[in-house]
Design an enzyme around this catalytic site. Structure first.
Site, PDB file in Angstrom:
ATOM      1  N   CYS A 112       0.801  -1.237   0.000  1.00 51.45           N
ATOM      2  CA  CYS A 112       0.000   0.000   0.000  1.00 51.45           C
ATOM      3  C   CYS A 112       0.832   1.285   0.000  1.00 51.45           C
ATOM      4  O   CYS A 112       0.293   2.362  -0.245  1.00 51.45           O
ATOM      5  CB  CYS A 112      -0.948   0.002   1.185  1.00 51.45           C
ATOM      6  SG  CYS A 112      -1.955  -1.472   1.280  1.00 51.45           S
ATOM      7  N   HIS A 240      -2.467   6.984   2.676  1.00 54.11           N
ATOM      8  CA  HIS A 240      -3.069   5.727   2.214  1.00 54.11           C
ATOM      9  C   HIS A 240      -4.433   5.556   2.877  1.00 54.11           C
ATOM     10  O   HIS A 240      -4.607   5.839   4.070  1.00 54.11           O
ATOM     11  CB  HIS A 240      -2.149   4.556   2.570  1.00 54.11           C
ATOM     12  CG  HIS A 240      -2.791   3.233   2.355  1.00 54.11           C
ATOM     13  ND1 HIS A 240      -3.452   2.920   1.187  1.00 54.11           N
ATOM     14  CD2 HIS A 240      -2.926   2.145   3.171  1.00 54.11           C
ATOM     15  CE1 HIS A 240      -3.944   1.696   1.283  1.00 54.11           C
ATOM     16  NE2 HIS A 240      -3.645   1.211   2.474  1.00 54.11           N
ATOM     17  N   ASN A 270     -10.190   0.346   0.605  1.00 52.35           N
ATOM     18  CA  ASN A 270      -8.728   0.311   0.571  1.00 52.35           C
ATOM     19  C   ASN A 270      -8.297  -0.265  -0.779  1.00 52.35           C
ATOM     20  O   ASN A 270      -8.529  -1.440  -1.047  1.00 52.35           O
ATOM     21  CB  ASN A 270      -8.223  -0.550   1.730  1.00 52.35           C
ATOM     22  CG  ASN A 270      -6.706  -0.692   1.754  1.00 52.35           C
ATOM     23  OD1 ASN A 270      -6.023  -0.361   0.799  1.00 52.35           O
ATOM     24  ND2 ASN A 270      -6.186  -1.207   2.856  1.00 52.35           N
TER      25      ASN A 270
HETATM   26  C1  LIG Z   1      -9.371  -4.652  10.232  1.00 53.59           C
HETATM   27  C2  LIG Z   1      -9.995  -3.683  11.241  1.00 53.59           C
HETATM   28  C3  LIG Z   1     -11.011  -2.809  10.538  1.00 53.59           C
HETATM   29  C4  LIG Z   1     -10.710  -4.506  12.291  1.00 53.59           C
HETATM   30  O1  LIG Z   1     -11.263  -3.612  13.274  1.00 53.59           O
HETATM   31  P1  LIG Z   1     -11.080  -3.924  14.824  1.00 53.59           P
HETATM   32  O2  LIG Z   1     -11.729  -2.830  15.523  1.00 53.59           O
HETATM   33  O3  LIG Z   1      -9.595  -4.134  15.044  1.00 53.59           O
HETATM   34  O4  LIG Z   1     -11.896  -5.238  14.958  1.00 53.59           O
HETATM   35  P2  LIG Z   1     -11.431  -6.661  15.541  1.00 53.59           P
HETATM   36  O5  LIG Z   1     -10.586  -7.365  14.533  1.00 53.59           O
HETATM   37  O6  LIG Z   1     -10.911  -6.464  16.924  1.00 53.59           O
HETATM   38  O7  LIG Z   1     -12.814  -7.369  15.632  1.00 53.59           O
HETATM   39  C5  LIG Z   1     -13.822  -6.937  16.549  1.00 53.59           C
HETATM   40  C6  LIG Z   1     -15.017  -7.823  16.425  1.00 53.59           C
HETATM   41  O8  LIG Z   1     -15.651  -7.565  15.134  1.00 53.59           O
HETATM   42  C7  LIG Z   1     -15.801  -8.802  14.446  1.00 53.59           C
HETATM   43  N1  LIG Z   1     -15.690  -8.529  13.022  1.00 53.59           N
HETATM   44  C8  LIG Z   1     -14.575  -8.576  12.232  1.00 53.59           C
HETATM   45  N2  LIG Z   1     -14.904  -8.247  10.978  1.00 53.59           N
HETATM   46  C9  LIG Z   1     -16.221  -7.979  10.968  1.00 53.59           C
HETATM   47  C10 LIG Z   1     -17.118  -7.585   9.976  1.00 53.59           C
HETATM   48  N3  LIG Z   1     -16.744  -7.379   8.695  1.00 53.59           N
HETATM   49  N4  LIG Z   1     -18.410  -7.390  10.323  1.00 53.59           N
HETATM   50  C11 LIG Z   1     -18.836  -7.559  11.566  1.00 53.59           C
HETATM   51  N5  LIG Z   1     -18.014  -7.958  12.575  1.00 53.59           N
HETATM   52  C12 LIG Z   1     -16.732  -8.150  12.263  1.00 53.59           C
HETATM   53  C13 LIG Z   1     -14.694  -9.679  14.959  1.00 53.59           C
HETATM   54  O9  LIG Z   1     -15.001 -11.050  14.749  1.00 53.59           O
HETATM   55  C14 LIG Z   1     -14.698  -9.315  16.421  1.00 53.59           C
HETATM   56  O10 LIG Z   1     -15.755  -9.972  17.046  1.00 53.59           O
HETATM   57  P3  LIG Z   1     -15.601 -10.503  18.574  1.00 53.59           P
HETATM   58  O11 LIG Z   1     -15.381  -9.277  19.400  1.00 53.59           O
HETATM   59  O12 LIG Z   1     -16.918 -11.167  18.812  1.00 53.59           O
HETATM   60  O13 LIG Z   1     -14.442 -11.419  18.551  1.00 53.59           O
HETATM   61  C15 LIG Z   1      -8.902  -2.806  11.907  1.00 53.59           C
HETATM   62  O14 LIG Z   1      -8.136  -3.585  12.776  1.00 53.59           O
HETATM   63  C16 LIG Z   1      -8.019  -2.160  10.916  1.00 53.59           C
HETATM   64  O15 LIG Z   1      -8.437  -1.342  10.108  1.00 53.59           O
HETATM   65  N6  LIG Z   1      -6.720  -2.476  10.979  1.00 53.59           N
HETATM   66  C17 LIG Z   1      -5.786  -1.945  10.028  1.00 53.59           C
HETATM   67  C18 LIG Z   1      -5.806  -2.851   8.865  1.00 53.59           C
HETATM   68  C19 LIG Z   1      -5.257  -2.190   7.670  1.00 53.59           C
HETATM   69  O16 LIG Z   1      -5.377  -1.017   7.508  1.00 53.59           O
HETATM   70  N7  LIG Z   1      -4.659  -2.992   6.804  1.00 53.59           N
HETATM   71  C20 LIG Z   1      -4.154  -2.549   5.592  1.00 53.59           C
HETATM   72  C21 LIG Z   1      -2.917  -1.810   5.854  1.00 53.59           C
HETATM   73  S1  LIG Z   1      -2.460  -1.105   4.434  1.00 53.59           S
END
Ligand SMILES: CC(C)(COP(=O)(O)OP(=O)(O)OC[C@H]1O[C@@H](n2cnc3c(N)ncnc32)[C@H](O)[C@@H]1OP(=O)(O)O)[C@@H](O)C(=O)NCCC(=O)NCCS
Length: 314
Positions: A112, A240, A270
């Site tokens: 990215c 990004h 993204n």
């Molecule tokens: C991926 C991202 C959005 C996840 O958000 P988060 O707040 O960290 O969420 P978590 O992974 O802790 O998940 C929280 C809960 O939501 C659930 N969940 C995950 N994806 C879900 C979705 N699409 N819809 C609903 N629930 C979802 C999980 O299972 C978890 O449930 P639980 O609490 O019962 O276990 C976030 O971590 C993020 O943006 N990280 C950066 C990733 C990124 O930018 N990557 C590319 C870099 S270039």
């Protein structure tokens, strides 16, 4: 040494619009979760088009807007991490389709952060006298490498391309592409992977989130310092587009009170290496940034890698 500047930009997105409700029909997710946690409302998904097709469409628009022709271009650099073909590279495909006769043609893969790496690679080639006019592209078809049964990743990504035409600045004129700040955190290489044969994107989302919101703002500030631009002068910030909450977290720590903040994540998701040129091209198209104004670009992602620079808006 002469520098370089961006002459023009162009972008391309596929026509198929996918909403959060569309995704809720195939995995256990919902519109509220996606908007709250990531900030995405829609994304575009390619059908039948390749990374090279989208790259060509974006580059063709940028070239048409530049006043140059294919005969003027002597370098094509494509940032991508989702091209399925390993050889020929995407840059050669784009050059052939646009009728660019004999350019230096290379792909750059830093996920990215790719566009900022590619932009500075072209800038450095121009400064060294190895090229005069370059097309720099970020193009991704992430839908090809997305596991559509995994709700933790499939809601995040989209397909797109963005492109810039870069040209040498005349001697004595201030360069329009500032010094790059680039680097990586290789000890975290395994937290975001597109690994193996027929791979899918896999990531430890929270680790990436923490790294991005704690480590990157000081590095983006370094790019301003190295360009000799005060934070108050930054007219736009184009980071990004991974997560609206990551963007907000970085912006809070930057202190750029007069900057328009690119938030294309809402409508495009993204799009990895395409996200910075796509968002920048849209800001320019909507005339949200005056020509010549300093714009801070900052990419980050798999590797984990980062790169950013201050450019002058074309
Ligand atoms: C991926 C991202 C959005 C996840 O958000 P988060 O707040 O960290 O969420 P978590 O992974 O802790 O998940 C929280 C809960 O939501 C659930 N969940 C995950 N994806 C879900 C979705 N699409 N819809 C609903 N629930 C979802 C999980 O299972 C978890 O449930 P639980 O609490 O019962 O276990 C976030 O971590 C993020 O943006 N990280 C950066 C990733 C990124 O930018 N990557 C590319 C870099 S270039």
């Amino acid at each position: 040494m002469a520098g370089s500047r961006i002459l023009s930009m162009g972008h391309y997105q596929p026509s198929r619009l996918v909403t959060n409700d569309d995704l809720a029909a195939i995995v256990d997710t919902n519109d509220e979760w996606i908007r709250d946690r990531v900030g995405i409302v829609t994304r575009r998904i390619a059908e039948g088009e390749t990374v090279a097709d989208m790259a060509t469409a974006a580059a063709g628009k940028a070239l048409a807007a530049s006043g140059l022709t294919a005969a003027d271009i002597d370098m094509v650099v494509v940032a991508t991490c989702s091209s399925i073909d390993r050889c020929p590279n995407v840059a050669s495909r784009v050059a052939n389709k646009l009728g660019i006769a004999a350019p230096a043609a290379m792909d750059v893969n830093t996920a990215c952060s790719g566009f900022s790496y590619a932009l500075s690679t072209a800038d450095h080639a121009i400064r060294a006298g190895a090229a005069r006019n370059a097309i720099v592209i970020g193009s991704e078809k992430l839908s090809d490498i997305t596991d559509w049964s995994d709700r933790s990743t499939c809601v995040l990504f989209g397909d797109a391309a963005g492109a810039a035409v870069v040209t040498a600045t005349p001697d004595g004129e201030e360069p329009g592409i500032g010094p790059v700040v680039w680097g990586s955190a290789p000890e975290k290489a395994d937290v975001l992977k597109i690994e193996g044969w027929q791979p899918y994107i896999q990531q430890e989302g929270q680790t990436v989130f923490r790294w991005a919101t704690t480590m990157l703002a000081p590095l983006a500030l370094q790019a301003c310092e190295r360009a000799g631009i005060a934070t108050e002068e930054i007219a736009a910030f184009v980071p990004h587009q991974a997560n609206a909450r990551i963007i907000d977290g970085i912006v809070k720590r930057l202190g750029i009170p007069n900057a328009v903040i690119a938030k294309d994540i809402l409508e495009s998701g993204n799009t990895s290496a395409a996200s910075v040129p796509l968002a920048l091209s849209k800001l320019i198209e909507r005339r949200e940034v005056p020509s010549g104004a300093p714009v801070l670009l900052f990419g980050f992602g798999g590797g984990l890698t980062y790169a950013g620079q201050v450019i002058r808006c074309p």
